[in-house]
Design a protein around this motif. Structure first.
Motif, short mmCIF file in Angstrom:
data_model
loop_
_atom_site.label_atom_id
_atom_site.label_comp_id
_atom_site.label_asym_id
_atom_site.label_seq_id
_atom_site.Cartn_x
_atom_site.Cartn_y
_atom_site.Cartn_z
N ASP A 1 1.25 4.69 -5.50
CA ASP A 1 2.56 4.76 -4.88
C ASP A 1 2.46 5.60 -3.60
OD1 ASP A 1 5.84 4.80 -6.03
OD2 ASP A 1 5.23 5.92 -4.26
N LEU A 2 2.97 5.09 -2.49
CA LEU A 2 2.87 5.82 -1.22
C LEU A 2 3.67 7.12 -1.24
CD1 LEU A 2 2.96 3.05 1.54
CD2 LEU A 2 1.01 4.42 0.80
N PRO B 1 1.83 11.46 -12.83
CA PRO B 1 2.48 11.13 -11.55
C PRO B 1 4.00 11.13 -11.61
CG PRO B 1 1.43 9.19 -12.53
CD PRO B 1 0.97 10.37 -13.32
N ALA B 2 4.57 11.05 -12.82
CA ALA B 2 6.03 11.07 -12.95
C ALA B 2 6.63 12.39 -12.44
CB ALA B 2 6.44 10.85 -14.41
N ILE B 3 5.84 13.46 -12.41
CA ILE B 3 6.32 14.72 -11.85
C ILE B 3 6.82 14.51 -10.43
CG2 ILE B 3 5.62 17.06 -11.13
CD1 ILE B 3 3.59 17.03 -13.42
N VAL B 4 6.16 13.62 -9.70
CA VAL B 4 6.53 13.33 -8.32
C VAL B 4 7.61 12.25 -8.24
CG1 VAL B 4 5.68 12.44 -6.11
CG2 VAL B 4 4.25 14.01 -7.46
N MET C 1 -6.09 1.67 2.18
CA MET C 1 -6.93 1.92 1.00
C MET C 1 -6.08 2.32 -0.20
SD MET C 1 -10.38 3.90 2.21
CE MET C 1 -9.62 5.17 3.18
N ILE C 2 -5.10 3.19 0.04
CA ILE C 2 -4.25 3.68 -1.04
C ILE C 2 -3.41 2.54 -1.62
CG2 ILE C 2 -2.24 5.15 -1.49
CD1 ILE C 2 -4.92 6.61 -1.41
N GLN C 3 -2.84 1.71 -0.75
CA GLN C 3 -2.04 0.59 -1.23
C GLN C 3 -2.91 -0.41 -2.00
OE1 GLN C 3 -0.22 -0.30 2.72
NE2 GLN C 3 1.72 -0.23 1.62
N LYS C 4 -4.10 -0.67 -1.50
CA LYS C 4 -5.01 -1.60 -2.18
C LYS C 4 -5.40 -1.08 -3.56
CE LYS C 4 -9.44 -3.99 -1.47
NZ LYS C 4 -10.60 -4.13 -0.55
N ALA C 5 -5.54 0.25 -3.71
CA ALA C 5 -5.90 0.84 -5.00
C ALA C 5 -4.72 0.90 -5.96
CB ALA C 5 -6.46 2.24 -4.78
N GLY C 6 -3.52 0.59 -5.49
CA GLY C 6 -2.35 0.53 -6.37
C GLY C 6 -1.58 1.83 -6.51
#
Length: 436
Positions: A360-361, A421-424, A353-358
């Motif tokens: 980053d793992l 998300p760049a924090i990660v 689901m996460i990959q399909k939603a685009g």
């Protein structure tokens, strides 16, 4: 009987047993037994034996009693008191003063232990008695320790990170690197709240330490150097690859004993008491781990985590609606499961689901670990709450209420890494390039 009904029955039984004063580990094991005996076709006796054995027969877990013993030595030989005497002059003008030692200590120690329970137990053993003796508010001290102890699984290396990387087929090194900035951000949020609280409640803060000159501060810092050197050595041994976490824990014990002998505070009574204290705390934590492992097996047999994840998938949500729903699902699971089990039991359905939603793992890995941190301080199965309950004698619900403001800091950190998300991702991208 539906899966939802089975989950409601187990949750109600757990709350009833906890309210009745049944030991935490026994409560978890009883719920697991009832679930398997009456809600599944599995054999509870065989699974009870295997869960108790598998949860404690671990080389990595050997680090836990060693780190706890290290904390007991520092506490019982008064080395921790010397460390606080060295820190006090430097923090005298900082709002919150010595409260910040719980955050800093958990951050540093968490990077060594990789365990939320070990971090919480060790830093609590060292800092709580000293803060209480100096007149600091016990409620804030307990709340900060319950939540800052979770830094052990966010600041690498972390066993939970390794489990996620394997489950998601992601790079372990990238996930390790991704944990640094969120870990520092979370420490800043915790310390920021402590500073704000201390400014608003000056009447509940102890009087400031006497003003000292720079020369006096440097002289008092000699009390800080031995413990600081030990922590740096243990951290560097792990970071440089000289030793595993368990070996680092052993080095920490040897170093603490050497420092105690050098300072003249090591005696047979203090050594005996430190061993007895470490044994009590370690057995308590391992017993709870065993009960949680058995309950986790029951949850797997009932299929509750899998069905929740499949239900989310059937909703066909937008990316951010999916994230919001997964937050709710993981928080619900966190009331009955430990973090590693949450990841393992839901990975097969959630990762696609996460990959399909685009997403980053690697980013999602840090996101999930922050949710696991929240689960560590969420009743009724908040593991850090149990650790502090057994160490302080305070009710776990009282500790949970003390942790609420810091719980808000965890939520704020999740919001910040979702919006930015760049924090990660910035650290792994800079150090390893864009290769996934």
């Amino acid at each position: 009987m539906t899966t939802l009904t089975a989950g409601a029955i187990l949750l109600a039984l757990m709350l009833l047993l906890l309210a009745g004063g049944v030991w935490i580990a026994m409560t978890l094991a009883i719920c697991g037994w009832v679930g398997q005996a009456f809600l599944t076709s599995s054999e509870p006796g065989l699974n009870l034996f295997s869960a108790f054995w598998e949860s404690n027969a671990s080389w990595e877990l050997a680090a836990l009693p060693l780190f706890i013993w290290m904390g007991e030595i520092l506490f019982r030989t008064k080395l921790s008191e010397e460390m606080f005497r060295g820190l006090a002059p430097w923090l005298n003008r900082v709002p919150g003063r010595l409260f910040h030692t719980t955050i800093l200590g958990c951050g540093i120690f968490g990077s060594v232990s990789g365990s939320s329970a070990a971090t919480c137990a060790t830093i609590a053993k060292v800092s709580l008695p000293e803060l209480k003796r100096r007149g600091y508010d016990e409620r804030i001290a307990m709340g900060s320790l319950a939540t800052a102890g979770t830094l052990g699984i966010l600041i690498p290396p972390s066993i939970t990170m390794v489990v996620y990387a394997v489950a998601a087929d992601a790079s372990i090194i990238r996930i390790f690197l991704a944990g640094f900035l969120p870990g520092l951000l979370l420490m800043a949020l915790f310390s920021g709240y402590i500073g704000w609280w201390s400014l608003r409640h000056r009447d509940r803060m102890p009087p400031p330490e006497p003003t000292t000159t720079l020369v006096d501060k440097l002289k008092l810092s000699r009390n800080l150097l031995p413990c600081a050197a030990l922590i740096v050595f243990v951290c560097w041994s792990l970071v440089a690859g000289w030793a595993t976490a368990t070996e680092c824990a052993a080095y920490g014990v040897v170093g603490a004993l050497a420092l105690a002998a050098w300072s003249g505070s090591l005696s047979w009574p203090s050594l005996r008491d430190s061993l007895a204290g470490a044994a009590r705390t370690s057995c308590m934590i391992m017993f709870i781990l065993a009960g949680a492992a058995f309950l986790t097996k029951t949850m797997a047999f009932t299929g509750i985590p899998r069905e929740l994840a499949e239900w989310v998938d059937s909703l066909h949500l937008s990316p951010y609606a999916l994230i919001a729903t997964l937050v709710a699902v993981y928080l619900v699971l966190g009331t009955a499961l430990d973090g590693i089990s949450m990841i393992v039991l839901t990975a097969a359905v959630v990762m696609p689901m996460i990959q399909k939603a685009g997403f980053d793992l690697v980013w999602f890995g840090i996101f999930v670990i922050l949710l696991v941190e929240i689960a560590e301080v969420t009743p009724p199965v908040g593991f850090n709450l149990f650790v502090l309950q057994n160490m302080t004698g305070q009710d776990s619900n009282r500790i949970a209420r003390a942790a609420l403001p810091f719980f808000g800091c965890l939520v704020a950190c999740i919001v910040l890494i979702t919006v930015f998300p760049a924090i990660v991702t910035i650290v792994p991208d800079l150090l390893m390039g864009q290769a996934r």
